[in-house]
Write an enzyme that holds these catalytic residues in place. Structure first.
Site, PDB file in Angstrom:
ATOM      1  N   CYS A 176      47.368  44.601  37.259  1.00  0.00           N
ATOM      2  CA  CYS A 176      46.964  43.557  36.320  1.00  0.00           C
ATOM      3  C   CYS A 176      48.068  43.394  35.283  1.00  0.00           C
ATOM      4  O   CYS A 176      48.596  44.388  34.786  1.00  0.00           O
ATOM      5  CB  CYS A 176      45.652  43.970  35.638  1.00  0.00           C
ATOM      6  SG  CYS A 176      45.084  42.794  34.394  1.00  0.00           S
TER       7      CYS A 176
ATOM      8  N   HIS B  65      37.967  38.751  34.545  1.00  0.00           N
ATOM      9  CA  HIS B  65      38.548  38.667  33.193  1.00  0.00           C
ATOM     10  C   HIS B  65      37.689  37.802  32.271  1.00  0.00           C
ATOM     11  O   HIS B  65      37.643  38.039  31.063  1.00  0.00           O
ATOM     12  CB  HIS B  65      39.957  38.057  33.254  1.00  0.00           C
ATOM     13  CG  HIS B  65      41.047  39.056  33.550  1.00  0.00           C
ATOM     14  ND1 HIS B  65      41.303  40.143  32.737  1.00  0.00           N
ATOM     15  CD2 HIS B  65      41.954  39.127  34.553  1.00  0.00           C
ATOM     16  CE1 HIS B  65      42.324  40.831  33.230  1.00  0.00           C
ATOM     17  NE2 HIS B  65      42.746  40.239  34.334  1.00  0.00           N
TER      18      HIS B  65
ATOM     19  N   HIS C  76      39.291  39.241  40.830  1.00  0.00           N
ATOM     20  CA  HIS C  76      39.995  39.881  39.707  1.00  0.00           C
ATOM     21  C   HIS C  76      40.066  38.922  38.504  1.00  0.00           C
ATOM     22  O   HIS C  76      39.748  39.312  37.375  1.00  0.00           O
ATOM     23  CB  HIS C  76      41.402  40.280  40.169  1.00  0.00           C
ATOM     24  CG  HIS C  76      42.255  40.892  39.104  1.00  0.00           C
ATOM     25  ND1 HIS C  76      42.723  42.181  39.167  1.00  0.00           N
ATOM     26  CD2 HIS C  76      42.733  40.384  37.927  1.00  0.00           C
ATOM     27  CE1 HIS C  76      43.435  42.437  38.075  1.00  0.00           C
ATOM     28  NE2 HIS C  76      43.464  41.360  37.312  1.00  0.00           N
ATOM     29  N   GLU C  77      40.490  37.687  38.759  1.00  0.00           N
ATOM     30  CA  GLU C  77      40.674  36.738  37.649  1.00  0.00           C
ATOM     31  C   GLU C  77      39.343  36.347  37.010  1.00  0.00           C
ATOM     32  O   GLU C  77      39.232  36.245  35.789  1.00  0.00           O
ATOM     33  CB  GLU C  77      41.420  35.487  38.113  1.00  0.00           C
ATOM     34  CG  GLU C  77      42.843  35.739  38.594  1.00  0.00           C
ATOM     35  CD  GLU C  77      43.682  36.551  37.627  1.00  0.00           C
ATOM     36  OE1 GLU C  77      43.491  36.422  36.407  1.00  0.00           O
ATOM     37  OE2 GLU C  77      44.518  37.345  38.097  1.00  0.00           O
TER      38      GLU C  77
HETATM   39 ZN    ZN Z   1      44.243  41.019  35.480  1.00  0.00          ZN
END
Ligand code: ZN
Length: 200
Positions: free
Chosen positions: A110, A156, A152-153
């Site tokens: 990341c 966030h 993953h995004e």
């Molecule tokens: Zn990330």
């Protein structure tokens, strides 16, 4: 001009991002933010960037996985990861549904945990409904590495980092990953770390 990518410990990375209004999506400020996020992601370089990573608590991500980023991986590694180039695109107010829950485990990093990697399990296939940069609805289906990037995004936007999902014993500096674990399969890494075999 590039934006500063904030690092873990910055409170915005642990907060719930808020949705954009239609007015905001068409505003010069958000158009400019998207361009700057694209340029910042390419400069890093990274395959995805979420607005909280540049200190902005909005539900907005940019994604792009260029062929040149994949040049260091062998054909076998690319096939195992189901990794193919993904064109640049913008996702606003996205919603994610798991389409294929089969767990797939690989090292993941990341830009907000700079210099480190760890094994993370992700669902193999997802569907995302969102708005694009023009405010038009988009629906996309993704599997393999692209599905990993999206999970993953979008994490966030809910204040979640891969650190919350990783196999903690596998946490490594990127340098040590190259030095000690390059070319090993995930099963070999797990065995060397004393982790139980995965039975999917
Ligand atoms: Zn990330």
């Amino acid at each position: 001009m590039l934006l500063k990518i904030v690092q873990t410990g910055e409170p915005v990375l642990r907060q719930q991002a808020r949705e954009l209004t239609p007015e905001e999506i068409s505003s010069p400020e958000v158009r400019s933010l998207i361009t700057l996020m694209r340029d910042t992601m390419r400069d890093a370089p990274g395959v995805g960037l979420a607005a909280p990573q540049v200190g902005v608590g909005l539900r907005l991500v940019v994604v792009e996985d260029r062929a040149e980023y994949q040049a260091a991986l062998s054909a076998e590694e690319l096939a195992a990861r189901e990794r193919k180039p993904v064109d640049f695109h913008v996702l606003i107010n996205p919603r994610l549904v798991v389409e294929d829950p089969t767990p797939v485990e690989f090292h993941e990093g990341c830009l907000s945990v700079s210099g480190y990697m760890a094994l993370v399990r992700r669902a193999r296939g997802v569907r995302v409904e969102a708005l694009n940069e023009h405010g038009a609805p988009v629906s996309l289906s993704a599997r393999g590495w692209y599905a990993r990037i999206l999970q993953h995004e979008l994490d966030h936007l809910d204040g979640t980092l891969y650190l919350d999902r990783m196999e903690t014993r596998s946490f490594t500096s990127a340098e040590n990953l190259r030095r000690h674990w390059a070319g090993k399969t995930v099963a070999q890494v797990r065995e060397a770390l004393g982790l139980p075999e995965r039975r999917e």
